[in-house]
Design an enzyme around this catalytic site. Structure first.
Site, PDB file in Angstrom:
ATOM      1  CD  GLU A  72      19.437  31.747  -5.150  1.00  0.00           C
ATOM      2  OE1 GLU A  72      18.144  31.938  -5.701  1.00  0.00           O
ATOM      3  OE2 GLU A  72      19.617  31.037  -4.189  1.00  0.00           O
ATOM      4  CD1 TRP A  93      15.662 -10.970  -1.171  1.00  0.00           C
ATOM      5  CD2 TRP A  93      14.506  -9.113  -0.916  1.00  0.00           C
ATOM      6  NE1 TRP A  93      16.029 -10.511   0.049  1.00  0.00           N
ATOM      7  CE2 TRP A  93      15.429  -9.319   0.123  1.00  0.00           C
ATOM      8  CE3 TRP A  93      13.619  -8.159  -0.709  1.00  0.00           C
ATOM      9  CZ2 TRP A  93      15.307  -8.632   1.307  1.00  0.00           C
ATOM     10  CZ3 TRP A  93      13.490  -7.186   0.269  1.00  0.00           C
ATOM     11  CH2 TRP A  93      14.573  -7.366   0.968  1.00  0.00           C
ATOM     12  NE  ARG A 110      21.382  -1.695   1.226  1.00  0.00           N
ATOM     13  CZ  ARG A 110      20.665  -2.780   0.326  1.00  0.00           C
ATOM     14  NH1 ARG A 110      21.339  -2.602  -0.804  1.00  0.00           N
ATOM     15  NH2 ARG A 110      19.813  -3.316   0.764  1.00  0.00           N
ATOM     16  CD  GLU A 119       9.689   1.611  -0.360  1.00  0.00           C
ATOM     17  OE1 GLU A 119       9.777   0.732   0.380  1.00  0.00           O
ATOM     18  OE2 GLU A 119      10.741   2.174  -1.016  1.00  0.00           O
ATOM     19  CB  VAL A 165      -1.572   1.644   1.123  1.00  0.00           C
ATOM     20  CG1 VAL A 165      -1.072   3.144   1.048  1.00  0.00           C
ATOM     21  CG2 VAL A 165      -1.680   1.158   2.670  1.00  0.00           C
TER      22      VAL A 165
END
Length: 367
Positions: free
Chosen positions: A52, A170, A207, A295, A300
């Protein structure tokens, strides 16, 4: 009902602040007079002006008699900066239209009340859904004390994140990797397990995609037993927090601290395996982390799903079949015994990223 054209502009301003202003919310504001935008702005880093005030500075004297469109209720409390309501009243703004109420107990309706008491016309609800989505991390953290957890992974058509050898370079293509780097610039922290650090030795940085370089999130490593080497790349280039337990050697903790990491000893998870994830999320929330991107790896992610701590999922599916029973899966853990116990996604989005397909959504946990 879609947002007004002026609120859309405020939302665009808000998006520019994502990832760079926590623990404050990423807010956008525009000032409109005689049907034209005369000022606009978004939240600056902590300790600097809110959206604001930035819009008021941009408008100057043109703010008098104008209408403010803002993506969140203006604050009315003294924090590191003065109340935005005071600035709006002093500038002579005639009307305020904001998207959603601020759940922060220091605001929570007091901003709108203060403006109305000063004789200002106040409306809420324009662009509410869009603002709630943009501010999902802030809203969740203010309501629960924990960051909003976003799980992201790239997997093959058969759900593998690497070959049986561990090779993962990849799974996805370059467009998907570019998208992932862009996502990193919009979150406050990024988390992986020590297995990912040992296998991939990632930097976990975003990146640089602008002349001044990308916003870099806090890197968080889960390492209950003390396996991360002091030479790991994740310990260089940007701040890193390593969450461990008392099971890790004290000499290892000292070594990581000397390497520049912040090391936090947390309770062990139930059963003594891993770090207590709820304790970790509470710690990150207390650090002002609003959005946490996770990720990997599969252990996890599996633990987070098992404990129903996932708030949003992004899965990049690559058109490749890896096979092999020993190839690691995207999500491990206990998982669902019956299909009716498995969470399904709502608000599903599908997008092509080169040859890959990005699927996003919010998990719905069965009763």
């Amino acid at each position: 009902m879609p947002p007004s054209a002026f609120m859309l502009q405020a939302l665009e301003e808000a998006a520019r602040a994502l990832g760079a202003v926590s623990p404050n919310p990423a807010v956008g504001a525009v000032l409109v007079r005689d049907g034209h935008i005369v000022g606009q702005g978004h939240t600056q880093p902590p300790g600097q002006a809110h959206a604001e005030v930035m819009a008021l500075r941009d408008a100057g004297e043109a703010a008098r008699g104008a209408t403010l469109y803002c993506t969140l209720e203006p604050c009315a409390h003294q924090g590191r900066t003065p109340p935005c309501t005071n600035a709006l009243i002093a500038a002579g703004v005639a009307r305020v239209v904001y998207a959603i109420d601020d759940p922060d107990p220091r605001v929570a309706g007091s901003g709108a009340e203060t403006l109305r008491a000063a004789g200002m016309a106040v409306e809420a609800g324009d662009g509410a859904a869009e603002s709630a989505l943009l501010l999902e991390g802030y809203l969740h953290q203010r309501r629960t004390g924990r960051p909003f957890v976003v799980v992201k992974y790239a997997a093959s058509l058969d759900g593998r994140i690497a070959a049986a050898s561990g090779d993962a370079r990849w799974v996805s293509g370059e467009p998907a990797r570019e998208w992932s780097h862009g996502l990193r610039t919009r979150v406050d922290a990024i988390l992986v397990g020590s297995g990912t650090v040992l296998t991939d030795d990632p930097e976990l940085t975003a990146r640089p995609i602008t002349p001044t370089g990308a916003h870099q999130p806090l890197r968080v490593v889960l390492d209950a037993r003390g396996r991360t080497p002091a030479t790991a790349r994740v310990l260089t280039g940007a701040p890193t927090l390593v969450a461990t337990t008392a099971a890790s050697p004290s000499t290892w903790r000292t070594g990581l601290t000397a390497a520049g990491a912040e090391v936090e000893v947390l309770p062990a998870a139930t059963g003594g395996v891993g770090v207590d994830l709820t304790a970790l999320l509470s710690l990150l929330g207390a650090h002002g982390i609003l959005t946490l991107l996770v990720e990997g790896g599969g252990t996890v992610l599996g633990a987070l799903f098992d404990e129903r701590l996932v708030n949003r999922v992004y899965a990049v599916i690559a058109p490749v079949v890896i096979g092999a029973v020993d190839a690691p899966a995207a999500v491990a853990g206990r998982g669902a015994t019956l299909m009716r116990e498995a969470p399904r996604l709502r608000d599903v989005t599908v997008e092509r990223l080169g040859d890959d397909t990005l699927i996003g959504g919010v998990p719905v946990w069965p009763a």
